[in-house]
Design an enzyme around this catalytic site. Structure first.
Site, mmCIF file in Angstrom:
data_model
loop_
_atom_site.group_PDB
_atom_site.id
_atom_site.type_symbol
_atom_site.label_atom_id
_atom_site.label_comp_id
_atom_site.label_asym_id
_atom_site.label_seq_id
_atom_site.Cartn_x
_atom_site.Cartn_y
_atom_site.Cartn_z
ATOM 1 N N ARG A 123 -38.177 13.424 28.853
ATOM 2 C CA ARG A 123 -37.723 12.114 28.392
ATOM 3 C C ARG A 123 -38.494 11.025 29.125
ATOM 4 O O ARG A 123 -39.042 11.263 30.198
ATOM 5 C CB ARG A 123 -36.215 11.952 28.670
ATOM 6 C CG ARG A 123 -35.347 12.736 27.691
ATOM 7 C CD ARG A 123 -33.887 12.636 28.076
ATOM 8 N NE ARG A 123 -33.430 11.284 28.160
ATOM 9 C CZ ARG A 123 -32.824 10.745 29.227
ATOM 10 N NH1 ARG A 123 -32.600 11.467 30.311
ATOM 11 N NH2 ARG A 123 -32.429 9.493 29.213
ATOM 12 N N LYS A 187 -30.814 18.880 38.706
ATOM 13 C CA LYS A 187 -31.069 19.128 37.274
ATOM 14 C C LYS A 187 -31.541 20.557 37.031
ATOM 15 O O LYS A 187 -32.517 21.011 37.625
ATOM 16 C CB LYS A 187 -32.135 18.124 36.806
ATOM 17 C CG LYS A 187 -32.517 18.261 35.355
ATOM 18 C CD LYS A 187 -33.214 16.983 34.923
ATOM 19 C CE LYS A 187 -33.882 17.116 33.585
ATOM 20 N NZ LYS A 187 -34.354 15.835 33.081
ATOM 21 N N ARG A 318 -23.522 6.858 43.366
ATOM 22 C CA ARG A 318 -23.550 6.107 44.625
ATOM 23 C C ARG A 318 -22.676 6.834 45.629
ATOM 24 O O ARG A 318 -21.524 7.136 45.358
ATOM 25 C CB ARG A 318 -22.980 4.705 44.436
ATOM 26 C CG ARG A 318 -24.049 3.666 44.254
ATOM 27 C CD ARG A 318 -23.458 2.298 44.019
ATOM 28 N NE ARG A 318 -22.380 2.277 43.059
ATOM 29 C CZ ARG A 318 -21.212 1.676 43.252
ATOM 30 N NH1 ARG A 318 -20.957 1.060 44.394
ATOM 31 N NH2 ARG A 318 -20.281 1.674 42.322
HETATM 32 C C1 BTN Z 1 -36.056 15.861 30.100
HETATM 33 O O1 BTN Z 1 -36.868 15.024 30.497
HETATM 34 O O2 BTN Z 1 -35.018 16.073 30.727
HETATM 35 C C2 BTN Z 1 -36.281 16.624 28.840
HETATM 36 C C3 BTN Z 1 -37.089 17.863 29.068
HETATM 37 C C4 BTN Z 1 -37.329 18.630 27.790
HETATM 38 C C5 BTN Z 1 -38.334 19.722 27.974
HETATM 39 C C6 BTN Z 1 -38.430 20.601 26.754
HETATM 40 S S1 BTN Z 1 -39.314 22.084 27.073
HETATM 41 C C7 BTN Z 1 -39.325 22.466 25.373
HETATM 42 C C8 BTN Z 1 -39.558 21.159 24.632
HETATM 43 N N1 BTN Z 1 -40.971 20.899 24.504
HETATM 44 C C9 BTN Z 1 -41.342 19.832 25.197
HETATM 45 O O3 BTN Z 1 -42.503 19.389 25.274
HETATM 46 N N2 BTN Z 1 -40.284 19.282 25.815
HETATM 47 C C10 BTN Z 1 -39.073 20.012 25.518
#
Ligand code: BTN
Length: 321
Positions: A123, A187, A318
């Site tokens: 993201r 995460k 926080r």
């Molecule tokens: C995030 O930033 O939290 C989202 C991560 C999403 C990663 C997945 S891996 C499979 C799919 N292909 C990608 O290029 N991204 C998503």
């Protein structure tokens, strides 16, 4: 990675020793080529490959290769009827691939999982990288009956699907708004949702999931993986379980919207009633207490001005002094 390096990686995935000579015979090439390809695996993926004189090569950690037949065997009837599963050795990004398919008439329910992504995307324009075998990276193309403007809350709904499977696997995961999957406050999985198609017609969506089973290698933030809590599922079985839950949740969302999944999402919400700071790409951060989510998926935060709702922003907890 070259096709030969990939074939060797798949052979070594069993965690046993394989001699250079045997592999040269198997792949019809010289031992020098095998040695170069093994070197390539280490250099390009960061995977540790041990080389022991007289015994051959072995991976530091075995992993289960993705296999369409095994994944399909784990699908429930409804998911099996809707989903078409494909596995790729190596692609740029499973999301990028399915977005292209979405634009060119690709099937509803198309699933693409990859052993390696060379340009995995996260993201907010971030990268998503993971060593081969350390997790799952896959995307699903879903064609909704709804229009784009009726998709609010979808990213939270997808989080519900992942949390269902992972809780059943024994992991006490929680969800961070809007949809990161957390394990022990870090995460463990991320979701990237991309929209395709006309604004007013039925929406097509590519849902990408990246999930860490073991430590994913160098990344720019603290991360968690299932192995850190002693859970080491079959990759194929877990992918099938995730696809079953995604199928059920997406079908439910298409029929009833996020409202039907909101209570369940709140049950997974890791920061309910916690003091949080919300930061934005522009503007001042907001401090408050996370109180829940609205039916459209917006985050509800109690601030000095009262209960406010936010459609965007990065949440951090926080710690009170
Ligand atoms: C995030 O930033 O939290 C989202 C991560 C999403 C990663 C997945 S891996 C499979 C799919 N292909 C990608 O290029 N991204 C998503």
């Amino acid at each position: 990675m070259s096709p030969l390096a990939f074939d060797i990686l798949k052979l070594l995935a069993d965690g046993r020793f394989h001699s250079g000579e045997a592999m040269a015979g198997l792949f019809g090439c010289s031992r020098t080529l095998i040695w170069q390809a093994v070197k390539e695996i280490g250099e390009e993926t960061g995977i540790d490959v041990f080389s022991v004189r007289g015994q051959g090569y072995r991976l530091a950690e075995a992993f289960e290769i993705l296999d369409v037949t095994k994944i399909r065997a784990g699908l429930e009837r409804a998911a099996g009827e809707t989903l078409t599963v494909a596995v790729a050795d190596q692609v740029d990004s499973t999301n990028t691939q399915l977005m292209a398919r979405a634009a060119s008439g690709g099937l509803h329910g198309l699933v693409l999982a990859a052993e390696v992504q060379t340009a995995g995307r996260g993201r907010l324009g971030r990268r998503w990288s993971m060593r081969p075998g350390c997790g799952l990276t896959f995307s699903v193309l879903w064609r909704f009956e709804r229009t784009m403007s009726e998709l609010s809350g979808l990213s939270l709904a997808v989080g519900v699907a992942l949390a269902r499977s992972l809780r059943r696997a024994g992991a006490d995961v929680g969800l961070k708004w809007p949809n990161d999957v957390l394990l022990q406050d870090a995460k463990m999985a991320g979701i990237l949702i991309e929209l395709s198609g006309e604004a007013n017609g039925p929406a097509s969506v590519v849902i990408g999931v990246g999930l860490n089973l073991t430590a994913p290698g160098p990344v720019d933030q603290p991360v968690a993986c299932l192995a850190q809590v002693g859970i080491r599922p079959s990759r194929n079985a877990l992918l099938a379980a995730l696809l079953n839950d995604l199928h059920n949740v997406l079908s439910e969302f298409d029929g009833k919207g996020f409202d039907a999944l909101r209570e369940e999402w709140l049950g997974f919400f890791a920061h309910l009633d916690c003091p949080v700071t919300l930061t934005f790409s522009h503007g001042e951060p907001v401090n408050g207490v996370a109180r829940g989510v609205a039916v459209n998926g917006a985050l509800q935060v109690e601030t000095l001005r009262g209960l406010e709702t936010f459609h965007a922003g990065e949440v951090s907890v926080r710690r009170l002094a």
